[in-house]
Design an enzyme around this catalytic site. Structure first.
Site, PDB file in Angstrom:
ATOM      1  N   ILE A  87       0.823  -1.208   0.000  1.00 56.27           N
ATOM      2  CA  ILE A  87       0.000   0.000   0.000  1.00 56.27           C
ATOM      3  C   ILE A  87       0.866   1.271   0.000  1.00 56.27           C
ATOM      4  O   ILE A  87       0.414   2.330  -0.430  1.00 56.27           O
ATOM      5  CB  ILE A  87      -0.955  -0.019   1.228  1.00 56.27           C
ATOM      6  CG1 ILE A  87      -2.172   0.841   0.982  1.00 56.27           C
ATOM      7  CG2 ILE A  87      -0.239   0.342   2.507  1.00 56.27           C
ATOM      8  CD1 ILE A  87      -3.290   0.635   2.002  1.00 56.27           C
ATOM      9  N   HIS A 130       9.039  -9.141   1.336  1.00 60.23           N
ATOM     10  CA  HIS A 130       8.961  -8.015   0.411  1.00 60.23           C
ATOM     11  C   HIS A 130       9.754  -8.357  -0.852  1.00 60.23           C
ATOM     12  O   HIS A 130      10.932  -8.728  -0.762  1.00 60.23           O
ATOM     13  CB  HIS A 130       9.598  -6.760   1.023  1.00 60.23           C
ATOM     14  CG  HIS A 130       8.963  -6.285   2.297  1.00 60.23           C
ATOM     15  ND1 HIS A 130       8.174  -5.152   2.361  1.00 60.23           N
ATOM     16  CD2 HIS A 130       9.004  -6.780   3.565  1.00 60.23           C
ATOM     17  CE1 HIS A 130       7.764  -4.956   3.605  1.00 60.23           C
ATOM     18  NE2 HIS A 130       8.263  -5.936   4.359  1.00 60.23           N
ATOM     19  N   GLY A 156      12.278  -4.464  12.092  1.00 62.49           N
ATOM     20  CA  GLY A 156      11.424  -3.560  11.322  1.00 62.49           C
ATOM     21  C   GLY A 156      10.079  -4.144  10.918  1.00 62.49           C
ATOM     22  O   GLY A 156       9.407  -3.603  10.044  1.00 62.49           O
ATOM     23  N   HIS A 161       5.595 -12.191   6.073  1.00 58.65           N
ATOM     24  CA  HIS A 161       5.523 -11.783   4.668  1.00 58.65           C
ATOM     25  C   HIS A 161       6.927 -11.448   4.195  1.00 58.65           C
ATOM     26  O   HIS A 161       7.799 -11.080   4.991  1.00 58.65           O
ATOM     27  CB  HIS A 161       4.604 -10.568   4.489  1.00 58.65           C
ATOM     28  CG  HIS A 161       4.956  -9.423   5.397  1.00 58.65           C
ATOM     29  ND1 HIS A 161       4.579  -9.398   6.726  1.00 58.65           N
ATOM     30  CD2 HIS A 161       5.681  -8.298   5.187  1.00 58.65           C
ATOM     31  CE1 HIS A 161       5.048  -8.297   7.278  1.00 58.65           C
ATOM     32  NE2 HIS A 161       5.736  -7.610   6.372  1.00 58.65           N
TER      33      HIS A 161
END
Ligand code: 5GP
Ligand code: ZN
Length: 114
Positions: free
Chosen positions: A31, A102, A93, A100
């Site tokens: 997002i 990235h 982080g 998940h």
């Protein structure tokens, strides 16, 4: 997990910009993208972080990497290069407690990461 934002996207309760899914994983556009291509790849099963992946379900990790390579090719970032990142825990982080990875590409990546 009723309060997990990624489970809600996986279950279709809230919209997610889905770019891939199969029986085990989904991939959505981030997002708040940090690169021209920024896709999040995750298991459909709610697993809070890398630390909670059980021995019996370790194949999900290699599957996610294979999906990352497939999406990198599909999105046109495989030839120049890309990065796959898992943030784990507070100092790592991680901000969403559903594991998940990235997939980032489309620009030059710095090393070391901040
Ligand atoms: P983390 O910080 O846990 O490694 O990564 C979480 C990522 O999820 C962030 O890059 C953040 O922009 C993204 N994110 C947070 N909420 C949503 C959402 O509702 N939809 C999508 N598509 N991405 C989200
Ligand atoms: Zn979840």
């Amino acid at each position: 997990m009723s309060d997990c934002i990624f489970c809600k996207i996986i279950d279709g309760e809230i919209p997610g910009d889905m770019v891939y899914q199969d029986d085990r994983v989904v991939a959505i556009n981030d997002i708040d993208p940090k690169a021209p291509v920024h896709i999040l790849i995750m298991p459909k099963k709610h697993i809070p972080s890398l630390l909670e992946v059980e021995q019996e379900e370790q194949n999900i990790l290699s599957h996610i990497m294979m999906v990352a390579a497939r999406l990198a090719r599909e999105k046109g970032i495989s030839e120049k290069g890309f990065r796959v990142v898992n943030n784990c825990g507070e100092e790592g982080g991680q901000s969403v407690g559903h594991i998940h990875f990235h997939l980032l590409g489309g620009r030059y990546m710095q090393w070391p990461p901040g």
